[in-house]
Design a protein around this motif. Structure first.
Motif, PDB file in Angstrom:
ATOM      1  N   LEU A 184       0.706  -1.670  -0.256  1.00  0.00           N
ATOM      2  CA  LEU A 184      -0.145   0.516   0.099  1.00  0.00           C
ATOM      3  C   LEU A 184       1.098   1.257  -0.203  1.00  0.00           C
ATOM      4  CD1 LEU A 184      -2.438  -0.915   2.069  1.00  0.00           C
ATOM      5  CD2 LEU A 184      -3.184  -0.522   0.191  1.00  0.00           C
ATOM      6  N   GLU A 190       2.537   1.240  -3.466  1.00  0.00           N
ATOM      7  CA  GLU A 190       0.883   1.974  -5.046  1.00  0.00           C
ATOM      8  C   GLU A 190       0.537   3.691  -4.025  1.00  0.00           C
ATOM      9  OE1 GLU A 190       1.466   0.568  -6.664  1.00  0.00           O
ATOM     10  OE2 GLU A 190      -0.246  -0.515  -6.633  1.00  0.00           O
ATOM     11  N   TYR A 232      -6.682   4.522  -1.471  1.00  0.00           N
ATOM     12  CA  TYR A 232      -6.944   3.070  -2.361  1.00  0.00           C
ATOM     13  C   TYR A 232      -7.487   2.634  -2.420  1.00  0.00           C
ATOM     14  CZ  TYR A 232      -4.765  -1.599  -3.577  1.00  0.00           C
ATOM     15  OH  TYR A 232      -4.623  -2.287  -4.568  1.00  0.00           O
ATOM     16  N   CYS A 285      -4.778  -4.669  -8.923  1.00  0.00           N
ATOM     17  CA  CYS A 285      -4.902  -4.678  -7.496  1.00  0.00           C
ATOM     18  C   CYS A 285      -3.196  -6.244  -6.710  1.00  0.00           C
ATOM     19  CB  CYS A 285      -5.683  -5.560  -6.505  1.00  0.00           C
ATOM     20  SG  CYS A 285      -5.819  -5.229  -4.316  1.00  0.00           S
TER      21      CYS A 285
END
Ligand code: SF4
Length: 218
Positions: free
Chosen positions: A13, A16, A188, A203
């Motif tokens: 995460l 990203e 997200y 994902c």
């Protein structure tokens, strides 16, 4: 998702998140590290787009940087300043009432405990946790609809409402991730793990996700 997978999931995460826009409340908090600003921007942001929140907040802080300055502005004028955020008339009254309470009960300071923050008009657990974590840099978990949805899809928690997810995460999520989990999952959830038809094919967390309750995905 197994309990230990959370470390790898947070690592992904973090990689990203920079691809996407930071939520408006976080921008305010990072710029100012001011609990009062975080509180005000949270209230402005409810039912309002990030761009609108950011612009309204910048107009407001030009006039009011403290509860005392905010309290001197009439509700009508305040509503004009924050327009067009959602429920601007109601929020103008709410902000003035909160400013009065901060002055009268907390000496003009924005409290750093969830319990005290929850005594302010219209402040719920989500806002209280955000003020504690972003504004005061103290441990807390801000659970909004994105955090609640995604943690349940993973199978990391099994809860029926955001408040229950907060308490489940307080027991399970390592404390080192408490503050940042909201930022990571809001971004997200807005961009990839959407409420309807999440983009599971893009994902990187998919190997860890049980996709609970996900009937349709892209
Ligand atoms: S695999 Fe799908 S449901 Fe699971 S976190 Fe990724 S986008 Fe969300």
């Amino acid at each position: 998702m197994k309990a230990n997978d959370i470390h790898e999931v947070v690592r992904i995460l973090r990689q990203e998140a920079p691809k996407w826009k930071t939520p408006a409340v976080t921008i305010v908090a990072e710029d100012k590290r001011n609990p009062f600003y975080v509180l005000v921007s949270c209230i402005l942001s409810l039912r309002t787009k990030d761009e609108t929140t950011g612009a309204a907040f910048r107009r407001l802080v030009k006039r009011a940087r403290t509860p005392q300055e905010l309290r001197r502005i009439s509700a009508d004028e305040l509503a004009r300043i924050i327009y067009p955020v959602g429920f601007y008339n109601r929020k103008a009254v709410q902000l003035r009432d909160i400013a009065r309470d901060l002055i009268e009960r907390f000496g003009g300071r924005t409290p750093d405990s969830i319990e005290d923050l929850l005594t302010l008009k219209g402040v719920g657990r989500k806002t209280a946790n955000l003020v504690v974590t972003l504004g005061h840099r103290k441990p807390g978990i801000c659970v909004d609809t994105h955090v609640h949805r995604i943690c349940n899809r993973w199978g990391y928690v099994k809860t029926s409402a955001p408040d229950k997810t907060e308490f489940a995460l307080r027991k399970k999520l390592p404390q080192e991730y408490w503050i940042e989990i909201n930022d990571l999952l809001v971004t997200y959830g807005q961009n990839l793990c959407a409420p309807i038809s999440p983009k599971c094919s893009q994902c990187r967390i998919e190997p860890y996700c049980k996709k609970i309750g996900v009937n349709k995905h892209r």
